[in-house]
Write an enzyme that holds these catalytic residues in place. Structure first.
Site, short mmCIF file in Angstrom:
data_model
loop_
_atom_site.label_atom_id
_atom_site.label_comp_id
_atom_site.label_asym_id
_atom_site.label_seq_id
_atom_site.Cartn_x
_atom_site.Cartn_y
_atom_site.Cartn_z
N LYS A 50 0.85 -1.20 0.00
CA LYS A 50 0.00 0.00 0.00
C LYS A 50 0.88 1.24 0.00
CE LYS A 50 -3.98 1.96 2.55
NZ LYS A 50 -4.90 1.76 3.68
N SER A 125 -9.84 1.88 2.62
CA SER A 125 -8.93 2.63 1.76
C SER A 125 -7.89 1.77 1.05
CB SER A 125 -8.21 3.69 2.59
OG SER A 125 -7.38 3.08 3.56
N SER A 149 -10.12 -0.51 6.79
CA SER A 149 -9.52 -0.39 5.45
C SER A 149 -8.81 -1.62 4.90
CB SER A 149 -8.55 0.77 5.42
OG SER A 149 -9.27 1.96 5.25
N1 GLN Z 1 -13.43 4.37 6.11
C1 GLN Z 1 -12.77 4.70 7.31
C2 GLN Z 1 -12.27 6.13 7.24
O1 GLN Z 1 -12.45 6.74 6.26
C3 GLN Z 1 -11.63 3.75 7.59
C4 GLN Z 1 -10.42 4.01 6.78
C5 GLN Z 1 -9.24 3.19 7.21
O2 GLN Z 1 -9.37 2.15 7.87
N2 GLN Z 1 -8.07 3.68 6.88
O3 GLN Z 1 -11.72 6.65 8.15
#
Ligand code: GLN
Length: 447
Positions: A50, A125, A149
């Site tokens: 990532k 994400s 995410s």
């Molecule tokens: N969707 C959640 C957020 O926007 C989680 C994102 C994540 O785990 N990085 O914060």
């Protein structure tokens, strides 16, 4: 695609051939946009990384314009651990900007497609990592999970995604979003590979002050025959779509058939999770992202004076969602509102942790949805509030610091994967993987 377990047995020549073919395959599918670039290091088993995890001498941008041009001066601890174990970083994967999002639509590099339907998002994400593994363009990948995410995009792309207990995996070299919630974890084709990759990247690291003094490993001891007591959450399902409810019922049957005992429990209303999470995460993000000022890292727009340089660099460098969260985070931390929002969110976080402790005094695992539906269509979660609400099943696990794993259960009639998650008590990854292996064997999901 060969599994990680199989790939670890290949010799140097076989690996080289495999990697050349993989590169060609990735380049033949540019429309997927799972990788930002393919940039092999070393001669180990290729793992997709990532774009918020530092690999020395690679660009690392957290999917953001503000970090264009920045090159990692060092390896994240997970990268050193991987390299020592015979793996090598192979390409940066797309992500929501600074890991803020649930769809990978907020990336500076454009959207990533869901490998099962190009009209749908891969989740987020860590959407690039999930799409790469789901499309057969990676053996395995690393993602990061602040509020779902890893687990949610894994479910949307039909793969396995695991978030370790907070403190199990070093955050040294991970681009910080919300430091008290972030964890790096494996995204793989099956549960056993997730356990293998988890073993490789986990363990104490003196470079991370929140790292746990624990080094126990799980993959050699995997046992899918252990009989467990597993909590189900019938009331929690109210906000789930019919296909998720059906998968949940199917998983309960599968667990019973495998000899596990099922008991009912309940969690507090998920509206508390959403509020506590979006206050905590944005407060920490506002603080963490203050360092991107156009001077120290990446992109700079030179203004008329220093302050103007900060303003222009940040205004131009951050996307809308990141700006929204910096504003919200600074608001909840401001002197007039700190008690009313931030302090209350921390109290709520304690309540969330306590409710899990109570359940885990009775059971080994909890079975829960990971998302209310299958992968949404591109643009469907355009309204930020809709997107935040869609995190209702994933975020309490991060607030409580617990380990959890999402795995595919079945597919809808349109061929979209439906995943669910198992949650374990803190530091009980062994039980988590054992239970997940048992469920995986029993449901026999086919790609
Ligand atoms: N969707 C959640 C957020 O926007 C989680 C994102 C994540 O785990 N990085 O914060």
């Amino acid at each position: 695609m060969i599994t990680l377990k199989e790939a670890l047995k290949l010799n140097k020549d076989e690996l080289k051939k495999f990697k050349d073919e993989l590169k060609t395959k990735i380049e033949s599918k540019p429309e997927l946009n799972a990788y930002i670039d393919v940039n092999n290091v070393g001669d180990g088993v290729p793992i997709a990384i990532k774009d918020n995890i530092q690999v020395k001498d690679w660009a690392v941008t957290s999917g953001s314009n503000i970090l264009q041009g920045y090159i990692s001066p060092y390896n994240a601890t997970v990268i050193n651990k991987m390299t020592n174990a015979g793996l090598s970083p192979f390409g940066r994967t797309n992500m929501d900007e600074f890991a803020m999002g649930s769809t990978t639509e907020s990336s500076f590099y454009g959207k990533t497609q869901n490998p099962h339907n190009a009209q749908c998002v891969p989740g987020g994400s860590s959407g690039g990592s999930a799409a790469a593994v789901g499309a057969g363009l990676a053996i395995a990948a690393l993602g990061s999970d602040t509020g779902g995410s890893i687990r949610q995009p894994a479910a949307f792309c039909g793969i396995v995604g695991m978030k370790p207990t907070y403190g199990r995996v070093s955050r040294f070299g991970l681009g910080a979003y919300a430091s008290s919630l972030d964890q790096i974890g494996p995204m793989t084709q099956n549960v056993e590979d997730a356990a293998i990759l988890y073993d490789i990247i986990s363990g104490f690291d003196e470079k991370d002050s929140t790292s746990a003094q624990k080094d126990d490993k799980v993959s050699d001891k995997l046992d899918s025959t252990k009989k467990m007591r597993i909590a189900v959450l019938p009331k929690h399902l109210e906000n789930a779509s019919d296909v998720v409810k059906a998968a949940y019922a199917q998983a309960i049957d599968a667990l019973k058939e495998a000899g596990h005992e099922i008991v009912e429990h309940s969690l507090m209303d998920a509206k508390f999770d959403i509020s506590a999470y979006y206050i905590t995460a944005t407060a920490e993000a506002a603080t963490n992202l203050a360092r991107y000022d156009g001077i120290r890292y990446g992109n700079r727009i030179t203004g008329t004076n220093l302050e103007d340089t900060f303003i222009q660099s940040r205004s131009n460098g951050f996307g809308d969602e990141v700006k929204r969260r910096i504003l919200l985070g600074n608001f909840v931390l401001s002197s007039g509102y700190y008690e009313a929002y931030y302090v209350k969110a921390q109290k709520t976080r304690h309540m969330i942790k306590n409710q899990y402790e109570k359940i885990f005094s009775d059971v080994d695992l909890i079975l829960s949805p990971i998302a209310p539906s299958t992968a949404p269509k591109v643009g469907e979660l355009e309204n930020p509030m809709d997107m935040y609400l869609s995190d209702l099943y994933s975020i309490s696990v991060n607030l409580a610091g617990l380990p959890a794993i999402s795995l595919p259960i079945n597919k809808t009639k349109d061929g979209m994967p439906v995943g669910l998650q198992l949650i374990a008590n803190a530091y009980d990854e062994q039980t988590l993987f054992d239970g997940a292996l048992s469920l995986e064997k029993q449901v026999k999901y086919t790609k």
